[in-house]
Motif scaffolding. Structure first.
Motif, PDB file in Angstrom:
ATOM      1  N   ASN A 241       0.819  -1.208   0.000  1.00 29.20           N
ATOM      2  CA  ASN A 241       0.000   0.000   0.000  1.00 29.20           C
ATOM      3  C   ASN A 241       0.860   1.268   0.000  1.00 29.20           C
ATOM      4  O   ASN A 241       0.412   2.330   0.412  1.00 29.20           O
ATOM      5  CB  ASN A 241      -0.953   0.004   1.201  1.00 29.20           C
ATOM      6  N   GLY A 242       2.089   1.160  -0.505  1.00 34.06           N
ATOM      7  CA  GLY A 242       2.999   2.296  -0.533  1.00 34.06           C
ATOM      8  C   GLY A 242       3.496   2.625  -1.926  1.00 34.06           C
ATOM      9  O   GLY A 242       3.513   1.777  -2.816  1.00 34.06           O
ATOM     10  N   VAL A 243       3.878   3.880  -2.100  1.00 33.67           N
ATOM     11  CA  VAL A 243       4.450   4.374  -3.357  1.00 33.67           C
ATOM     12  C   VAL A 243       5.765   5.051  -3.024  1.00 33.67           C
ATOM     13  O   VAL A 243       5.860   5.797  -2.047  1.00 33.67           O
ATOM     14  CB  VAL A 243       3.503   5.377  -4.051  1.00 33.67           C
ATOM     15  N   PHE A 244       6.791   4.783  -3.835  1.00 34.78           N
ATOM     16  CA  PHE A 244       8.089   5.436  -3.692  1.00 34.78           C
ATOM     17  C   PHE A 244       8.147   6.569  -4.708  1.00 34.78           C
ATOM     18  O   PHE A 244       7.822   6.375  -5.882  1.00 34.78           O
ATOM     19  CB  PHE A 244       9.224   4.450  -3.942  1.00 34.78           C
ATOM     20  N   VAL A 245       8.543   7.749  -4.268  1.00 34.51           N
ATOM     21  CA  VAL A 245       8.610   8.928  -5.136  1.00 34.51           C
ATOM     22  C   VAL A 245      10.019   9.489  -5.054  1.00 34.51           C
ATOM     23  O   VAL A 245      10.581   9.620  -3.967  1.00 34.51           O
ATOM     24  CB  VAL A 245       7.589  10.006  -4.703  1.00 34.51           C
ATOM     25  N   GLN A 246      10.583   9.805  -6.219  1.00 37.46           N
ATOM     26  CA  GLN A 246      11.922  10.394  -6.263  1.00 37.46           C
ATOM     27  C   GLN A 246      11.840  11.683  -7.056  1.00 37.46           C
ATOM     28  O   GLN A 246      11.295  11.705  -8.162  1.00 37.46           O
ATOM     29  CB  GLN A 246      12.898   9.425  -6.923  1.00 37.46           C
ATOM     30  N   THR A 247      12.368  12.778  -6.506  1.00 39.39           N
ATOM     31  CA  THR A 247      12.363  14.068  -7.187  1.00 39.39           C
ATOM     32  C   THR A 247      13.796  14.535  -7.431  1.00 39.39           C
ATOM     33  O   THR A 247      14.685  14.276  -6.618  1.00 39.39           O
ATOM     34  CB  THR A 247      11.609  15.144  -6.375  1.00 39.39           C
ATOM     35  N   VAL A 248      13.989  15.196  -8.563  1.00 44.69           N
ATOM     36  CA  VAL A 248      15.299  15.732  -8.924  1.00 44.69           C
ATOM     37  C   VAL A 248      15.118  17.142  -9.467  1.00 44.69           C
ATOM     38  O   VAL A 248      14.023  17.517  -9.898  1.00 44.69           O
ATOM     39  CB  VAL A 248      16.013  14.847  -9.982  1.00 44.69           C
ATOM     40  N   ASP A 249      16.204  17.917  -9.460  1.00 43.94           N
ATOM     41  CA  ASP A 249      16.130  19.240 -10.065  1.00 43.94           C
ATOM     42  C   ASP A 249      16.320  19.110 -11.567  1.00 43.94           C
ATOM     43  O   ASP A 249      16.433  17.995 -12.100  1.00 43.94           O
ATOM     44  CB  ASP A 249      17.143  20.196  -9.431  1.00 43.94           C
ATOM     45  N   SER A 250      16.374  20.211 -12.282  1.00 45.36           N
ATOM     46  CA  SER A 250      16.463  20.175 -13.741  1.00 45.36           C
ATOM     47  C   SER A 250      17.766  19.615 -14.265  1.00 45.36           C
ATOM     48  O   SER A 250      17.859  19.239 -15.426  1.00 45.36           O
ATOM     49  CB  SER A 250      16.237  21.581 -14.310  1.00 45.36           C
ATOM     50  N   THR A 251      18.791  19.527 -13.410  1.00 52.16           N
ATOM     51  CA  THR A 251      20.062  18.940 -13.841  1.00 52.16           C
ATOM     52  C   THR A 251      20.118  17.444 -13.585  1.00 52.16           C
ATOM     53  O   THR A 251      21.071  16.786 -13.965  1.00 52.16           O
ATOM     54  CB  THR A 251      21.251  19.601 -13.114  1.00 52.16           C
ATOM     55  N   GLY A 252      19.111  16.900 -12.885  1.00 48.82           N
ATOM     56  CA  GLY A 252      19.083  15.476 -12.572  1.00 48.82           C
ATOM     57  C   GLY A 252      19.636  15.134 -11.206  1.00 48.82           C
ATOM     58  O   GLY A 252      19.697  13.976 -10.835  1.00 48.82           O
ATOM     59  N   ALA A 253      20.019  16.141 -10.427  1.00 50.52           N
ATOM     60  CA  ALA A 253      20.540  15.904  -9.076  1.00 50.52           C
ATOM     61  C   ALA A 253      19.377  15.738  -8.102  1.00 50.52           C
ATOM     62  O   ALA A 253      18.397  16.489  -8.175  1.00 50.52           O
ATOM     63  CB  ALA A 253      21.421  17.066  -8.640  1.00 50.52           C
ATOM     64  N   PRO A 254      19.448  14.776  -7.178  1.00 49.04           N
ATOM     65  CA  PRO A 254      18.377  14.609  -6.193  1.00 49.04           C
ATOM     66  C   PRO A 254      18.130  15.919  -5.455  1.00 49.04           C
ATOM     67  O   PRO A 254      19.067  16.585  -5.021  1.00 49.04           O
ATOM     68  CB  PRO A 254      18.921  13.552  -5.241  1.00 49.04           C
ATOM     69  N   SER A 255      16.869  16.274  -5.363  1.00 49.57           N
ATOM     70  CA  SER A 255      16.517  17.542  -4.750  1.00 49.57           C
ATOM     71  C   SER A 255      15.120  17.441  -4.161  1.00 49.57           C
ATOM     72  O   SER A 255      14.232  16.842  -4.768  1.00 49.57           O
ATOM     73  CB  SER A 255      16.575  18.645  -5.804  1.00 49.57           C
ATOM     74  N   ASP A 256      14.923  18.020  -3.000  1.00 53.61           N
ATOM     75  CA  ASP A 256      13.604  18.006  -2.371  1.00 53.61           C
ATOM     76  C   ASP A 256      12.661  18.909  -3.154  1.00 53.61           C
ATOM     77  O   ASP A 256      12.961  20.086  -3.379  1.00 53.61           O
ATOM     78  CB  ASP A 256      13.702  18.481  -0.921  1.00 53.61           C
ATOM     79  N   ARG A 257      11.546  18.342  -3.572  1.00 49.04           N
ATOM     80  CA  ARG A 257      10.529  19.077  -4.309  1.00 49.04           C
ATOM     81  C   ARG A 257       9.155  18.666  -3.773  1.00 49.04           C
ATOM     82  O   ARG A 257       8.921  17.491  -3.510  1.00 49.04           O
ATOM     83  CB  ARG A 257      10.565  18.756  -5.810  1.00 49.04           C
ATOM     84  N   PRO A 258       8.226  19.610  -3.629  1.00 48.39           N
ATOM     85  CA  PRO A 258       6.864  19.221  -3.275  1.00 48.39           C
ATOM     86  C   PRO A 258       6.238  18.538  -4.489  1.00 48.39           C
ATOM     87  O   PRO A 258       6.604  18.811  -5.633  1.00 48.39           O
ATOM     88  CB  PRO A 258       6.175  20.558  -2.986  1.00 48.39           C
ATOM     89  N   PHE A 259       5.309  17.616  -4.239  1.00 52.64           N
ATOM     90  CA  PHE A 259       4.701  16.903  -5.368  1.00 52.64           C
ATOM     91  C   PHE A 259       3.259  16.529  -5.068  1.00 52.64           C
ATOM     92  O   PHE A 259       2.831  16.527  -3.917  1.00 52.64           O
ATOM     93  CB  PHE A 259       5.513  15.648  -5.714  1.00 52.64           C
ATOM     94  N   HIS A 260       2.537  16.263  -6.135  1.00 51.93           N
ATOM     95  CA  HIS A 260       1.171  15.763  -6.070  1.00 51.93           C
ATOM     96  C   HIS A 260       1.198  14.374  -6.676  1.00 51.93           C
ATOM     97  O   HIS A 260       1.776  14.165  -7.756  1.00 51.93           O
ATOM     98  CB  HIS A 260       0.220  16.648  -6.855  1.00 51.93           C
ATOM     99  N   LEU A 261       0.601  13.403  -6.004  1.00 53.36           N
ATOM    100  CA  LEU A 261       0.605  12.012  -6.424  1.00 53.36           C
ATOM    101  C   LEU A 261      -0.821  11.532  -6.571  1.00 53.36           C
ATOM    102  O   LEU A 261      -1.637  11.717  -5.669  1.00 53.36           O
ATOM    103  CB  LEU A 261       1.348  11.162  -5.378  1.00 53.36           C
ATOM    104  N   ALA A 262      -1.136  10.925  -7.718  1.00 57.47           N
ATOM    105  CA  ALA A 262      -2.448  10.316  -7.943  1.00 57.47           C
ATOM    106  C   ALA A 262      -2.252   8.824  -8.139  1.00 57.47           C
ATOM    107  O   ALA A 262      -1.317   8.399  -8.822  1.00 57.47           O
ATOM    108  CB  ALA A 262      -3.121  10.917  -9.169  1.00 57.47           C
ATOM    109  N   VAL A 263      -3.119   8.029  -7.534  1.00 54.79           N
ATOM    110  CA  VAL A 263      -3.048   6.575  -7.624  1.00 54.79           C
ATOM    111  C   VAL A 263      -4.377   6.072  -8.154  1.00 54.79           C
ATOM    112  O   VAL A 263      -5.433   6.364  -7.592  1.00 54.79           O
ATOM    113  CB  VAL A 263      -2.755   5.947  -6.237  1.00 54.79           C
ATOM    114  N   PHE A 264      -4.307   5.324  -9.250  1.00 55.64           N
ATOM    115  CA  PHE A 264      -5.507   4.750  -9.859  1.00 55.64           C
ATOM    116  C   PHE A 264      -5.513   3.258  -9.522  1.00 55.64           C
ATOM    117  O   PHE A 264      -4.556   2.554  -9.819  1.00 55.64           O
ATOM    118  CB  PHE A 264      -5.474   4.951 -11.379  1.00 55.64           C
ATOM    119  N   THR A 265      -6.587   2.787  -8.911  1.00 60.54           N
ATOM    120  CA  THR A 265      -6.662   1.387  -8.533  1.00 60.54           C
ATOM    121  C   THR A 265      -7.795   0.695  -9.282  1.00 60.54           C
ATOM    122  O   THR A 265      -8.829   1.313  -9.555  1.00 60.54           O
ATOM    123  CB  THR A 265      -6.874   1.235  -7.019  1.00 60.54           C
ATOM    124  N   PRO A 266      -7.584  -0.573  -9.628  1.00 65.17           N
ATOM    125  CA  PRO A 266      -8.623  -1.296 -10.373  1.00 65.17           C
ATOM    126  C   PRO A 266      -9.819  -1.626  -9.498  1.00 65.17           C
ATOM    127  O   PRO A 266      -9.776  -1.594  -8.324  1.00 65.17           O
ATOM    128  CB  PRO A 266      -7.925  -2.576 -10.825  1.00 65.17           C
TER     129      PRO A 266
END
Length: 175
Positions: free
Chosen positions: A150-175
């Motif tokens: 019941n978990g999702v892993f989220v990874q965010t990066v900046d525009s150069t591809g370096a790991p960077s903390d970013r706020p995000f919106h996550l949508a999950v579609f379940t059957p």
């Protein structure tokens, strides 16, 4: 009351959208050799400093199981969309059927929901924590959380591809 769009049409539309966003190409299986443990995480389009998902701790596994045991919320309907809005600090700001969010390190997050996400689909975008502003630039990747149904892993990066903390919106579609 007339029904304008059938459930099958919605499913086909989401399928076409997913293929379009994914590039819609074909892949051929290749024989590969076993990778070292450090390389068996979430693959990225660019090499980044992180090597994959952090290991699920016993406490996190217990939290995820407890969320499943508590049952699905009355608002959950099979075939519906659950979501979470998460700050760059890993704080769950709002959501539907989302239970918690955790920040592991630069650009690495886990979001737990109150129902199984097996066979589900995930879509995320960089999004501002407030309801007013344009979010920072960057990219986001999502994957099932290893060892947590019941978990999702989220990874965010900046525009150069370096790991960077970013706020995000996550949508999950379940059957």
């Amino acid at each position: 009351m007339a029904r304008f769009i059938s459930g099958r049409a919605v499913a086909v539309t989401f399928g076409v959208l997913a293929l379009t966003l994914a590039g819609g190409g074909f892949a051929a299986a290749q024989a590969t050799t076993a990778k070292p443990v450090a390389q068996t995480g979430q693959p990225g389009a660019r090499p980044v400093a992180s090597v994959g998902q952090p290991t699920v701790t016993p406490a996190e596994a217990a939290q995820a199981k407890a969320a499943l045991r508590e049952g699905v919320s009355p608002s959950f309907v099979a075939g519906s969309t659950s979501f979470a809005a998460v700050s760059s600090a890993g704080v769950l700001l709002r959501g539907r059927d989302s239970v918690s969010a955790t920040r592991y390190g630069p650009g690495q997050y886990q979001v737990i929901f109150n129902h199984s996400l097996v066979r589900g689909g995930y879509v995320a975008n960089i999004g501002d924590a407030a309801d007013c502003c344009v979010p920072p630039t960057g990219e986001v990747s999502v994957a099932p959380r290893l060892g947590t149904p019941n978990g999702v892993f989220v990874q965010t990066v900046d525009s150069t591809g370096a790991p960077s903390d970013r706020p995000f919106h996550l949508a999950v579609f379940t059957p």
